[in-house]
Design a protein around this motif. Structure first.
Motif, PDB file in Angstrom:
ATOM      1  N   ALA A  60      24.471  33.176 -30.734  1.00 55.00           N
ATOM      2  CA  ALA A  60      23.946  32.085 -31.559  1.00 55.00           C
ATOM      3  C   ALA A  60      23.024  32.606 -32.648  1.00 55.00           C
ATOM      4  O   ALA A  60      22.966  32.068 -33.746  1.00 55.00           O
ATOM      5  N   LEU A  61      22.294  33.682 -32.338  1.00 55.10           N
ATOM      6  CA  LEU A  61      21.392  34.262 -33.331  1.00 55.10           C
ATOM      7  C   LEU A  61      22.136  35.036 -34.408  1.00 55.10           C
ATOM      8  O   LEU A  61      21.669  35.160 -35.540  1.00 55.10           O
ATOM      9  N   LEU A  62      23.302  35.574 -34.086  1.00 53.33           N
ATOM     10  CA  LEU A  62      24.019  36.449 -35.011  1.00 53.33           C
ATOM     11  C   LEU A  62      25.056  35.729 -35.857  1.00 53.33           C
ATOM     12  O   LEU A  62      25.474  36.251 -36.883  1.00 53.33           O
ATOM     13  N   THR A  63      25.481  34.543 -35.457  1.00 47.68           N
ATOM     14  CA  THR A  63      26.629  33.936 -36.126  1.00 47.68           C
ATOM     15  C   THR A  63      26.362  33.570 -37.570  1.00 47.68           C
ATOM     16  O   THR A  63      27.279  33.591 -38.382  1.00 47.68           O
ATOM     17  N   ASP A  64      25.121  33.213 -37.945  1.00 43.04           N
ATOM     18  CA  ASP A  64      24.893  32.867 -39.343  1.00 43.04           C
ATOM     19  C   ASP A  64      25.110  34.074 -40.243  1.00 43.04           C
ATOM     20  O   ASP A  64      25.725  33.974 -41.307  1.00 43.04           O
ATOM     21  N   ALA A  65      24.636  35.256 -39.812  1.00 42.04           N
ATOM     22  CA  ALA A  65      24.862  36.466 -40.598  1.00 42.04           C
ATOM     23  C   ALA A  65      26.341  36.819 -40.633  1.00 42.04           C
ATOM     24  O   ALA A  65      26.884  37.176 -41.692  1.00 42.04           O
ATOM     25  N   ALA A  66      27.023  36.699 -39.499  1.00 43.14           N
ATOM     26  CA  ALA A  66      28.445  37.021 -39.441  1.00 43.14           C
ATOM     27  C   ALA A  66      29.250  36.076 -40.317  1.00 43.14           C
ATOM     28  O   ALA A  66      30.180  36.498 -41.024  1.00 43.14           O
ATOM     29  N   ALA A  67      28.912  34.792 -40.287  1.00 41.73           N
ATOM     30  CA  ALA A  67      29.639  33.814 -41.092  1.00 41.73           C
ATOM     31  C   ALA A  67      29.453  34.083 -42.579  1.00 41.73           C
ATOM     32  O   ALA A  67      30.411  34.038 -43.358  1.00 41.73           O
ATOM     33  N   GLU A  68      28.222  34.366 -42.995  1.00 40.99           N
ATOM     34  CA  GLU A  68      27.962  34.613 -44.410  1.00 40.99           C
ATOM     35  C   GLU A  68      28.629  35.898 -44.881  1.00 40.99           C
ATOM     36  O   GLU A  68      29.143  35.975 -46.001  1.00 40.99           O
ATOM     37  N   GLN A  69      28.651  36.922 -44.045  1.00 40.50           N
ATOM     38  CA  GLN A  69      29.307  38.176 -44.441  1.00 40.50           C
ATOM     39  C   GLN A  69      30.813  38.002 -44.529  1.00 40.50           C
ATOM     40  O   GLN A  69      31.456  38.550 -45.428  1.00 40.50           O
TER      41      GLN A  69
END
Length: 252
Positions: A60-69
């Motif tokens: 949950a903490l990593l998905t925003d960075a993964a989605a934007e990349q």
């Protein structure tokens, strides 16, 4: 599963990238992650979370960075999957807002492509433009926005808008924003637009009338407003005449 190389890719130029090795060692010592006997990628040791709840929280903490990349790589399917996974995992605050922006942008682009509507493509400065005006005898600020905006172009737009709207500041004012020539914009530019909206509300912006006849652009505009978490009084109209009539009904 997780891998050092994957963490490094997520962090990229972040100053924390140099701290990956000691951080992983500390997580092993505290029995949060464990080494696996398998090797999926040459030269990479497989690691796993000891408990599923810890894994889900980390994802949950990593998905925003993964989605934007993924969005930056133009991998829209992966970006949408990452964004929805993060929302489902219970993301909140700024992370949730970032995921919603990615989700809205990707959905708008996919809908435009499927319906034969305008689909954003890398734009030159000539394809991106905006126009400002203060309508005579009113406290209505007019904007017309065209193109799929980059982050740099959005920054210039914000600087110019703040200068152009200065004569109205100090008292309540309103906006008509014609977005019929605007295309779904990247999440990084959308974040700047939310910051501008926050500034405008503090500067006594009371109402915003959006002119949007295309449903895909309207979808993203609504999502940007919703993800901001701000108390915004706004409506969407098909024509400028309808938008102006609504504002004038409320004293502008």
């Amino acid at each position: 599963m997780l891998w050092k190389g994957g963490l490094a890719a997520l962090l990229r130029a972040d100053e924390r990238a140099s701290q990956i090795d000691p951080a992983l060692q500390l997580l092993e010592e505290r029995e949060i992650i464990v080494r696996c006997d398998t090797v999926r990628f040459p030269g990479e040791r497989d690691l796993a979370f000891r408990h599923a709840l810890l894994r889900d929280g980390a994802h949950a903490l990593l998905t925003d960075a993964a989605a934007e990349q993924a969005f930056e790589r133009d991998d829209l399917d992966e970006a949408l999957v990452a964004a929805r996974r993060g929302v489902a995992a219970g993301a909140s605050g700024a992370g949730l807002a970032a995921l919603r922006r990615v989700e809205a942008t990707v959905e708008a682009r996919q809908t435009a492509s499927a319906s034969g509507g305008p689909t954003p493509s890398p734009s030159s400065a000539a394809e991106m433009s905006y126009r400002f005006d203060i309508l005579d005898g009113s406290r209505i600020f007019y904007e017309a926005c065209i193109g799929c905006w980059s982050r740099d172009f959005t920054q210039q737009y914000i600087a110019d808008l703040k200068q152009a709207v200065a004569p109205l500041l100090g008292r309540p004012w309103s906006r008509v924003v014609n977005l019929d020539g605007w295309l779904p914009t990247g999440p990084d530019a959308a974040e700047l637009i939310i910051d501008l909206l926050r500034w405008a509300i503090a500067a006594q912006l009371v109402r915003t009338a959006f002119v949007l006849s295309h449903p895909t652009s309207r979808l993203q505009a609504r999502r940007i407003i919703e993800s901001s978490g701000l108390d915004v009084i706004s409506e969407f109209f098909v024509t400028e005449d309808e938008a102006l009539a609504w504002l004038r009904q409320h004293g502008f």
